[in-house]
Design a protein around this motif. Sequence first.
Motif, short mmCIF file in Angstrom:
data_model
loop_
_atom_site.label_atom_id
_atom_site.label_comp_id
_atom_site.label_asym_id
_atom_site.label_seq_id
_atom_site.Cartn_x
_atom_site.Cartn_y
_atom_site.Cartn_z
N VAL A 3 0.84 -1.21 0.00
CA VAL A 3 0.00 0.00 0.00
C VAL A 3 0.87 1.25 0.00
N ARG A 4 1.95 1.26 0.79
CA ARG A 4 2.80 2.45 0.87
C ARG A 4 3.49 2.73 -0.45
N LYS A 5 3.96 1.63 -1.14
CA LYS A 5 4.62 1.82 -2.43
C LYS A 5 3.65 2.28 -3.49
N ASN A 6 2.44 1.75 -3.47
CA ASN A 6 1.45 2.21 -4.44
C ASN A 6 1.16 3.70 -4.26
N SER B 10 4.07 5.78 -5.50
CA SER B 10 4.10 5.86 -6.97
C SER B 10 3.22 6.97 -7.48
N ARG B 11 2.20 7.35 -6.68
CA ARG B 11 1.30 8.46 -7.05
C ARG B 11 1.72 9.77 -6.39
N GLY B 12 2.88 9.75 -5.80
CA GLY B 12 3.41 10.97 -5.20
C GLY B 12 2.87 11.25 -3.81
N VAL B 13 2.36 10.25 -3.10
CA VAL B 13 1.81 10.44 -1.74
C VAL B 13 2.72 9.73 -0.76
#
Length: 978
Positions: free
Chosen positions: A835-838, A841-844
């Motif tokens: 979840v953290r990597k996803n 990847s969206r800049g969050v």
Amino acid sequence: MWRVRRAAVACEVCQSLVKHSPGTKGSLPLQKLHLVSRSIYHTHHPTLKLQRPQIRTSLQQFSSLTSFPLRKLKLSPVKYGYQPHRNFWPARLAARLLKLRYLILGSAVGGGYTAKKTFDQWKDMIPDLSDYKWIVPDIVWEIDEYIDLEKIRKALPNSEDLAKLAPDFDKIAESLSLLKDFFTTGHKLVSEVIEASDLLLLLGSPGETAFRATDPGSESDKRYRKVSDKEKIDQLQEELLHTQLKYQRILERLEKENKELRKLVLQKDDKGIHHRKLKKSLIDMYSEVLDVLSDYDASYNTQDHLPRVVVVGDQSAGKTSVLEMIAQARIFPRGSGEMMTRSPVKVTLSEGPHHVALFKDSSREFDLTKEEDLAALRHEIELRMRKNVKEGCTVSPETISLNVKGPGLQRMVLVDLPGVINTVTSGMAPDTKETIFSISKAYMQNPNAIILCIQDGSVDAERSIVTDLVSQMDPHGRRTIFVLTKVDLAEKNVTSPSRIQQIIEGKLFPMKALGYFAVVTGKGNSSESIEAIRDYEEEFFQNSKLLKTSMLKAHQVTTRNLSLAVSDCFWKMVRESVEQQADSFKATRFNLETEWKNNYPRLRELDRNELFEKAKNEILDEVISLSQVTPKHWEEILQQSLWERVSTHVIENIYLPAAQTMNSGTFNTTVDIKLKQWTDKQLPNKAVEVAWETLQEEFSRFMTEPKGKEHDDIFDKLKEAVKEESIKRHKWNDFAEDSLRVIQHNALEDRSISDKQQWDAAIYFMEEALQARLKDTENAIENMVGPDWKKRWLYWKNRTQEQCVHNETKNELEKMLKCNEEHPAYLASDEITTVRKNLESRGVEVDPSLIKDTWHQVYRRHFLKTALNHCNLCRRGFYYYQRHFVDSELECNDVVLFWRIQRMLAITANTLRQQLTNTEVRRLEKNVKEVLEDFAEDSEKKVKLLTGKRVQLAEDLKKVREIQEKLDAFIEALHQEK
């Protein structure tokens, strides 16, 4: 015949003078004859004129009235032939007898005057026994109706006539001894006296009496008379002292007899003898007026205008000792040099059959003839003083009221004030000196107060502080009585006795006074009795030089005379001022009644105590209303309150953990274990707390809800205080938890649902609980992620940066749940990393803890929605439940769990309702009564809780009416006594 014989003798004297005078030629003219001869025989001569012969001789004059033996008189020879030696003894005897008549007459007149003066002095020293008139039967006072006493009195001689008739036997004795001397001096002395008398007649002018006293007396005569007068004065003073002491002893004996008679009057006789009903004494009535005034509102400034005796003095000057001598008992705490009087003590002295003391607010009587009661009284006074003194203070202005009754006590009201100090010592409050001055001034500024100023005679007068204070309050001395104590030490230590006289006469002080007194209050031993002190005082003044040398007068010494003088002054001031004070209270009452009629025309005048009684009845009625609450209402509010208190624990700690299991067996096992732990530790205590809070809420609702037009907001503060204090004191029965634990455990053990109605009720209860939790979860998620797009468009709201991060994390977690709807309640580590990597990847950028918090709310919402869907499926599962879910894929163990919870709540509510109605409501009612009784005895609490203009006005009206009624009754009794 006597005249003829006397004339013949006179002629022979004349012829002898003519015949034998040397140097004389021819016959002697008539003008030169002897005076006696001319006056007796030649009175018819027309040219008779007396001419004084020129006698060249030195004549030593003497008084014919002196009582000393006469000395021999030496005469020079007379040139015209006068013969000095004669034997005419009848004339000499007649002259002596004539002189004796005047001596007896003078002695009788002087003796009569002395007797009259002594009689008047003794009559003034006889004490006034008018206070003992009640001992004599009423028939004695009415005897003048049957016997004309006035006629008998006029027929009797008065004291002046008796004094004139009474002879002075001392003077008569002196006259007789003088007469004896005259007859024993001999012929020679008599002749010399006659010769001197003749010469005086020759030297005197016409019309002068022969008995004129021409000799002023010798120096030895003057010294003798001076010494004699001084001895007589000393003897008279000693007799006066002995007489005064004699009458005091007689008065004491009468007082003892009076005490026994009063006991007989007051004690009931079994023989049926009728006793006269004794009325309340004047001083007791007056003391009641002062007690009411002490509680009156100080804003009217009338409570200090009635007379009382204010006892002031320097510390350790003997104020308390003087007061104890007047009260005839050692009633005050004593200390060596330390401050013992820490608050004003009002002592009301009155006559009574027994020597007792009692406080105004207590019914206990202290027998002042018993040492143990005296010790208890002193201890009680000391405790009351320390109680009045607030923390951080040394003295208090609050007054202690004490009544002392006994035979022979002078009726008056005295106030013993703390002693005036010059320096504040260690252990005292810094403002002690100023506080004592303010208390003393507050009592002395009363224009009708009698100031009893006590001064220590054993110390220097210049060290006195109180005299300056008294001078400021009473500069003209119109209501001040000065008392010098410890005169025995003063006489012993003072070098000049006249200094004590100057102190007594007020010459050493700037203050003036009505009277000055000197007393002795013992030898300094605190264990001395009043009788021993009185005997020592009488013995001292009997032998004191101050009284013998007339520095002090008899009426200025002893505490007995002081007590009489203070009592007379007190009652004189009372009679002069009490009617004026009564008129002022009448005017005050009229003003208050007019103000009440204008402001509260339809309300009854209820003072603070009456209002408290009215509020007390209302509160007790409201407490009784609790017993009128229906059982259904009690059980409903108890069940609802208990579920609100335990719902979080049931869902979070019991249902959710059990629902995560894979099969029904594990679910039931987990539920049973957790329910057992909950019942043993928390549930009974929570249930009792809920019941107690429910009782408080219902009690508060009855106490605070308005009663319509009849509601009186003046009681709101009192009701709130009673409610809080009653709740604080109330404790639930300790045995209630033990019995409740057994009942709750048995209720949770029962899994049987008897009918479809109970099943549906359990499903409904479960749906309400889950929907409430789901709503709470939705609100928590909304606060976490911020407003949705509708609220952002409609209400112009935006998300914060943190809310945007939570929103992105929520969306990512919801995608995970859609992929696996049976996901367990906790995220694995690899899932958190994914979840953290996803999100990165969206800049969050997110933190793992933020992912866990968001997951908890997202999964909770998912679980609750799933449970609600399962609840809908179980609506038709009662048939499978009866078959124990055999051959069925549907399992409704969660419905059974909520049924067990629901039934436990119902049974617990029923049990608590029974405890409330049968036990706790009654105990609460008892606590309320106790609180009200405590408030009723606490005047400060009532003043604090019952406030407002209406209350104060009614309170003032009651006080003024009570004071006026008591003053009117006192004035009426005072006129009757006159």
